[in-house]
Design a protein around this motif. Structure first.
Motif, PDB file in Angstrom:
ATOM      1  N   THR A 151       6.969 -40.623  62.827  1.00 33.10           N
ATOM      2  CA  THR A 151       8.146 -40.356  63.652  1.00 33.10           C
ATOM      3  C   THR A 151       8.348 -38.854  63.738  1.00 33.10           C
ATOM      4  O   THR A 151       8.674 -38.197  62.755  1.00 33.10           O
ATOM      5  CB  THR A 151       9.396 -41.014  63.050  1.00 33.10           C
ATOM      6  N   SER A 152       8.125 -38.296  64.901  1.00 28.90           N
ATOM      7  CA  SER A 152       8.237 -36.859  65.061  1.00 28.90           C
ATOM      8  C   SER A 152       8.509 -36.541  66.525  1.00 28.90           C
ATOM      9  O   SER A 152       7.871 -37.094  67.415  1.00 28.90           O
ATOM     10  CB  SER A 152       6.939 -36.173  64.607  1.00 28.90           C
ATOM     11  N   ASP A 153       9.461 -35.663  66.751  1.00 28.30           N
ATOM     12  CA  ASP A 153       9.789 -35.224  68.108  1.00 28.30           C
ATOM     13  C   ASP A 153       9.102 -33.884  68.333  1.00 28.30           C
ATOM     14  O   ASP A 153       9.641 -32.826  68.020  1.00 28.30           O
ATOM     15  CB  ASP A 153      11.305 -35.093  68.254  1.00 28.30           C
ATOM     16  N   PHE A 154       7.885 -33.940  68.856  1.00 24.64           N
ATOM     17  CA  PHE A 154       7.064 -32.745  68.958  1.00 24.64           C
ATOM     18  C   PHE A 154       6.681 -32.504  70.418  1.00 24.64           C
ATOM     19  O   PHE A 154       6.849 -33.362  71.282  1.00 24.64           O
ATOM     20  CB  PHE A 154       5.796 -32.877  68.111  1.00 24.64           C
ATOM     21  N   LYS A 155       6.112 -31.324  70.660  1.00 21.63           N
ATOM     22  CA  LYS A 155       5.572 -30.996  71.972  1.00 21.63           C
ATOM     23  C   LYS A 155       4.063 -30.831  71.841  1.00 21.63           C
ATOM     24  O   LYS A 155       3.581 -30.137  70.947  1.00 21.63           O
ATOM     25  CB  LYS A 155       6.196 -29.711  72.510  1.00 21.63           C
ATOM     26  N   LEU A 156       3.329 -31.470  72.731  1.00 23.69           N
ATOM     27  CA  LEU A 156       1.872 -31.410  72.725  1.00 23.69           C
ATOM     28  C   LEU A 156       1.382 -30.321  73.672  1.00 23.69           C
ATOM     29  O   LEU A 156       1.841 -30.219  74.810  1.00 23.69           O
ATOM     30  CB  LEU A 156       1.285 -32.754  73.160  1.00 23.69           C
ATOM     31  N   TYR A 157       0.411 -29.533  73.165  1.00 24.82           N
ATOM     32  CA  TYR A 157      -0.299 -28.562  74.002  1.00 24.82           C
ATOM     33  C   TYR A 157      -1.766 -28.970  74.037  1.00 24.82           C
ATOM     34  O   TYR A 157      -2.426 -29.057  72.997  1.00 24.82           O
ATOM     35  CB  TYR A 157      -0.158 -27.148  73.436  1.00 24.82           C
ATOM     36  N   PHE A 158      -2.260 -29.221  75.251  1.00 26.95           N
ATOM     37  CA  PHE A 158      -3.610 -29.730  75.465  1.00 26.95           C
ATOM     38  C   PHE A 158      -4.067 -29.176  76.808  1.00 26.95           C
ATOM     39  O   PHE A 158      -3.301 -29.165  77.770  1.00 26.95           O
ATOM     40  CB  PHE A 158      -3.560 -31.255  75.501  1.00 26.95           C
TER      41      PHE A 158
END
Length: 279
Positions: free
Chosen positions: A84-91
Motif C-alpha cells: 500500500t503506497s501512494d507513489f508516482k511512477l517515472y517510466f
C-alpha cells in the motif's frame, strides 16, 4: 544532506545469507525526506528483502524504472498489488515496447509484466518521461534521450523489439538514469546502461555541468571485448570518479579489471549493500 542507498536485490548474495538474490536489481534511495524505489528486480522478492532489512516500502514517494526489461521491472506488478503506497511512477514513454533477445534461432520475450492498462486499472499516477533532464525533487534528476558520442559503444546485436509487427534492433531509447546532487558531486544510479555507460555519463556531465562522485548499478559490459573495457576504464579515469559500486550486468571480467585499476574505489555491489552519504 543525508543520502542512503540500499541494494534491495541484485544477482549476488552479500554477507547476509538470509536475503534473496536474483538476476535483477532494485535500489531504495532515501534522500530529502523522500523514498525512491529505483527498479524492482524480476520477481518482487526485493519486497521480502526490504522487510528483512527493516525498510518500510509502504511510504514510497516515487518509483523510477530504468528501462523495459523484465529484470528491472518484473517486480513492479507485485509491488503494486501487495504494498500500500501512494507513489508516482517515472517510466520512459518508449519503455512499453515489446522487447526480445535473439540467439540466431529463437526470439525470447524480455519485456515488462505490466502495460499502460495495468497502471490505469490500479490508479498509478505516472509520468511517462520524454524530457532530456527532469528534476523530480530538489537536486534529484532523471536523465534520458542519451547522446551517442562514443565509437566503441555499439547496440548489442542480441536485443530486439517489435516495431510495426517487425523485429528490429533495440535502440534502447527508453533507458533512463537517476542522478543525485551532493556536495562532493553527483551520485549516479544506473539500470543496465544499454546506450553505453560512457555515452550516458558524458550526456549527464554535459547537461548538468557537474562532476560525478559515485556510480552504482549495471554497466552491461558482460559481453564487451577488451577494447571496449579498456576505453571504458580510460574514460572513467578522465572523469575522476571516486567510487564504483557496479555489478549486475557488468560481467566478471570487467569487474575484475575495474578492481585492478581502481583498487579501493571499486566495490562489488551485492544484495544488502548500503551506501551512506552525510554532509
Amino acid at each position: 544532506m543525508k543520502l542512503t542507498i540500499t541494494t534491495l536485490i541484485e544477482n549476488s548474495k552479500g554477507e547476509h545469507l538470509g536475503l534473496l538474490n536474483e538476476h535483477g536489481i532494485s535500489f531504495l534511495i532515501e534522500v530529502n525526506n523522500k523514498k525512491i524505489l529505483f527498479d524492482t528486480g524480476q520477481s518482487g522478492d526485493f519486497i521480502k528483502n526490504a522487510s528483512t532489512l527493516g525498510k518500510d516500502l509502504k511510504d514510497i514517494d516515487m518509483v523510477v524504472l530504468s528501462h523495459g526489461h523484465y529484470d528491472h521491472t518484473g517486480g513492479f506488478r507485485r509491488f503494486v498489488e501487495t504494498v500500500t503506497s501512494d507513489f508516482k511512477l517515472y517510466f520512459h514513454k518508449n519503455a512499453f515496447r515489446k522487447k526480445y533477445s535473439f540467439d540466431n534461432t529463437h526470439y525470447k520475450f524480455l519485456g515488462n509484466s505490466f502495460d499502460k492498462e495495468f497502471l490505469e486499472d490500479n490508479n498509478v499516477e505516472s509520468h511517462l518521461v520524454d524530457e532530456d533532464i527532469l528534476e523530480i525533487d530538489k537536486g534529484i534528476y532523471i536523465i534520458s534521450n542519451f547522446e551517442r558520442v562514443t565509437s566503441f559503444e555499439k547496440n548489442n546485436p542480441r536485443f530486439y523489439l517489435v516495431n510495426n509487427d517487425e523485429h528490429v534492433l533495440d535502440d534502447f531509447n527508453d533507458e533512463i538514469m537517476l542522478a543525485i546532487d551532493t556536495p562532493d558531486g553527483l551520485v549516479v544510479i544506473l539500470g543496465c546502461s544499454h546506450p553505453g555507460v560512457i555515452n550516458m555519463l558524458k550526456t549527464l556531465i554535459k547537461r548538468t555541468g557537474k562532476s560525478i562522485n559515485t556510480i552504482i548499478g549495471g554497466t552491461h559490459l558482460v559481453r564487451a571485448d577488451e577494447d571496449r573495457i579498456r576505453q571504458t576504464i580510460e574514460n572513467f579515469k578522465a572523469m575522476d570518479i571516486k567510487k564504483f559500486g557496479i555489478s549486475h550486468c557488468t560481467g566478471e571480467n570487467a569487474m575484475n579489471q575495474l578492481k585492478l585499476e581502481f583498487g579501493d574505489k571499486y566495490f562489488h555491489n551485492t544484495t544488502g549493500t548500503v551506501l551512506y552519504f552525510d554532509k
